[in-house]
Design a protein around this motif. Structure first.
Motif, PDB file in Angstrom:
ATOM      1  N   VAL A 114      31.111  14.896  25.322  1.00 25.98           N
ATOM      2  CA  VAL A 114      31.166  15.567  26.624  1.00 25.98           C
ATOM      3  C   VAL A 114      31.423  17.064  26.447  1.00 25.98           C
ATOM      4  O   VAL A 114      30.784  17.905  27.094  1.00 25.98           O
ATOM      5  N   GLY A 115      32.359  17.403  25.564  1.00 17.71           N
ATOM      6  CA  GLY A 115      32.676  18.808  25.338  1.00 17.71           C
ATOM      7  C   GLY A 115      31.507  19.587  24.775  1.00 17.71           C
ATOM      8  O   GLY A 115      31.263  20.740  25.171  1.00 17.71           O
ATOM      9  N   PHE A 165      38.722  23.101  30.488  1.00 19.46           N
ATOM     10  CA  PHE A 165      39.534  22.175  31.280  1.00 19.46           C
ATOM     11  C   PHE A 165      38.667  21.070  31.881  1.00 19.46           C
ATOM     12  O   PHE A 165      39.084  19.910  31.947  1.00 19.46           O
ATOM     13  N   VAL A 166      37.452  21.430  32.288  1.00 20.18           N
ATOM     14  CA  VAL A 166      36.529  20.424  32.803  1.00 20.18           C
ATOM     15  C   VAL A 166      36.165  19.423  31.713  1.00 20.18           C
ATOM     16  O   VAL A 166      36.131  18.206  31.945  1.00 20.18           O
ATOM     17  N   GLY A 167      35.903  19.923  30.513  1.00 18.04           N
ATOM     18  CA  GLY A 167      35.583  19.024  29.407  1.00 18.04           C
ATOM     19  C   GLY A 167      36.722  18.078  29.074  1.00 18.04           C
ATOM     20  O   GLY A 167      36.498  16.897  28.779  1.00 18.04           O
ATOM     21  N   ALA A 168      37.959  18.559  29.135  1.00 15.95           N
ATOM     22  CA  ALA A 168      39.112  17.713  28.849  1.00 15.95           C
ATOM     23  C   ALA A 168      39.260  16.611  29.895  1.00 15.95           C
ATOM     24  O   ALA A 168      39.476  15.431  29.562  1.00 15.95           O
ATOM     25  N   PHE A 177      38.453  10.943  31.854  1.00 18.24           N
ATOM     26  CA  PHE A 177      37.845  10.194  32.966  1.00 18.24           C
ATOM     27  C   PHE A 177      36.842   9.173  32.443  1.00 18.24           C
ATOM     28  O   PHE A 177      36.777   8.032  32.939  1.00 18.24           O
ATOM     29  N   SER A 178      36.053   9.549  31.463  1.00 17.63           N
ATOM     30  CA  SER A 178      35.069   8.640  30.895  1.00 17.63           C
ATOM     31  C   SER A 178      35.743   7.439  30.239  1.00 17.63           C
ATOM     32  O   SER A 178      35.290   6.292  30.390  1.00 17.63           O
ATOM     33  N   LEU A 179      36.828   7.692  29.531  1.00 19.00           N
ATOM     34  CA  LEU A 179      37.551   6.592  28.887  1.00 19.00           C
ATOM     35  C   LEU A 179      38.101   5.619  29.925  1.00 19.00           C
ATOM     36  O   LEU A 179      37.917   4.397  29.815  1.00 19.00           O
ATOM     37  N   PHE A 180      38.773   6.143  30.934  1.00 25.84           N
ATOM     38  CA  PHE A 180      39.375   5.272  31.958  1.00 25.84           C
ATOM     39  C   PHE A 180      38.300   4.525  32.752  1.00 25.84           C
ATOM     40  O   PHE A 180      38.464   3.346  33.076  1.00 25.84           O
ATOM     41  N   LEU A 181      37.198   5.220  33.068  1.00 24.70           N
ATOM     42  CA  LEU A 181      36.125   4.558  33.799  1.00 24.70           C
ATOM     43  C   LEU A 181      35.533   3.409  32.997  1.00 24.70           C
ATOM     44  O   LEU A 181      35.233   2.332  33.553  1.00 24.70           O
ATOM     45  N   GLY A 182      35.372   3.601  31.696  1.00 22.71           N
ATOM     46  CA  GLY A 182      34.861   2.520  30.860  1.00 22.71           C
ATOM     47  C   GLY A 182      35.811   1.333  30.823  1.00 22.71           C
ATOM     48  O   GLY A 182      35.362   0.169  30.852  1.00 22.71           O
ATOM     49  N   LEU A 184      42.257  14.716  25.669  1.00 19.56           N
ATOM     50  CA  LEU A 184      42.365  15.987  26.391  1.00 19.56           C
ATOM     51  C   LEU A 184      42.218  17.172  25.441  1.00 19.56           C
ATOM     52  O   LEU A 184      41.499  18.145  25.733  1.00 19.56           O
ATOM     53  N   LEU A 185      42.882  17.107  24.302  1.00 16.48           N
ATOM     54  CA  LEU A 185      42.829  18.213  23.344  1.00 16.48           C
ATOM     55  C   LEU A 185      41.431  18.371  22.745  1.00 16.48           C
ATOM     56  O   LEU A 185      40.920  19.486  22.620  1.00 16.48           O
TER      57      LEU A 185
END
Length: 206
Positions: free
Chosen positions: A114-115, A130-133, A138-143, A193-194
């Motif tokens: 994503v980044g 910040f958007v990339g983080a 979000f992608s992890l939680f959505l999956g 996030l990092l």
């Protein structure tokens, strides 16, 4: 008239021939109306140094066909990054559901993907890291929620669809997700996030 002796150091200098002007020394003013070489600076104007390889007093030509790079398209970068995050979430959800295992470390790869997408399209922008983080996590939680929704659909023998599990029984998904969220999940969430922030920033500045 006697001719001066050239070997006599005390003899007066010989007068120039009649009709020939006396020689001018360095820095002497030129006579009015005297022609100048083309491109040569006038009297009292110091010569200006041009570009390397250019004659003195000439300006360097402008480079042709080199327009300044325009700004990157930030909205397109955000939308593309969101699309990549959703696709990665769907893939991760299917893998998690089929293996019946949770792979928290997958957030590292998701965040890098994503980044890279956001940074490559959006370029250098202080808000994009910040958007990339956020998109990476979000992608992890959505999956993960998608995997729980598909598992709930299988538990009802297909009577409850995956979409219906999201829209009408999200409380069940939320309870299942919270029960599996532990300290390791916190560590990998922070890592996502990092990585999402760092990759977006580095690619955008390159």
């Amino acid at each position: 008239m006697s001719t001066p002796d050239p070997n006599n150091p005390y003899a007066a200098p010989a007068a120039p021939p009649q009709g020939q002007p006396p020689a001018q020394g360095w820095g002497a003013p030129q006579a009015p109306g005297a022609p100048q070489a083309p491109g040569a600076p006038g009297y009292g104007v110091p010569p200006q140094q041009g570009a390397p390889g250019q004659p003195w007093g000439t300006a360097a030509p402008m480079a042709m066909g080199q327009a300044p790079a325009g700004p990157k398209n930030v909205p397109v970068a955000v939308l593309t990054g969101l699309a990549v995050a959703v696709v990665a979430a769907v893939v991760y959800g299917f893998v998690m559901k089929s293996t019946e295992r949770e792979f928290n470390w997958a957030v590292i790869g998701i965040a890098a993907l994503v980044g890279f997408t956001i940074g490559k399209i959006g370029g250098k922008n202080p808000a994009l890291p910040f958007v990339g983080a956020v998109f990476a996590v979000f992608s992890l939680f959505l999956g993960e929620f998608l995997a729980y929704a598909m598992a709930l659909s299988d538990a009802t023998d297909g009577e409850m669809s995956t979409v219906k599990a999201f829209t009408e029984h999200f409380d069940i998904l939320w309870a299942a997700w919270k029960s599996e969220f532990d300290f390791i999940s916190v560590v990998f969430t922070a890592a996502g996030l990092l990585v999402g922030f760092g990759v977006t920033k580095k690619v955008g500045e390159s």
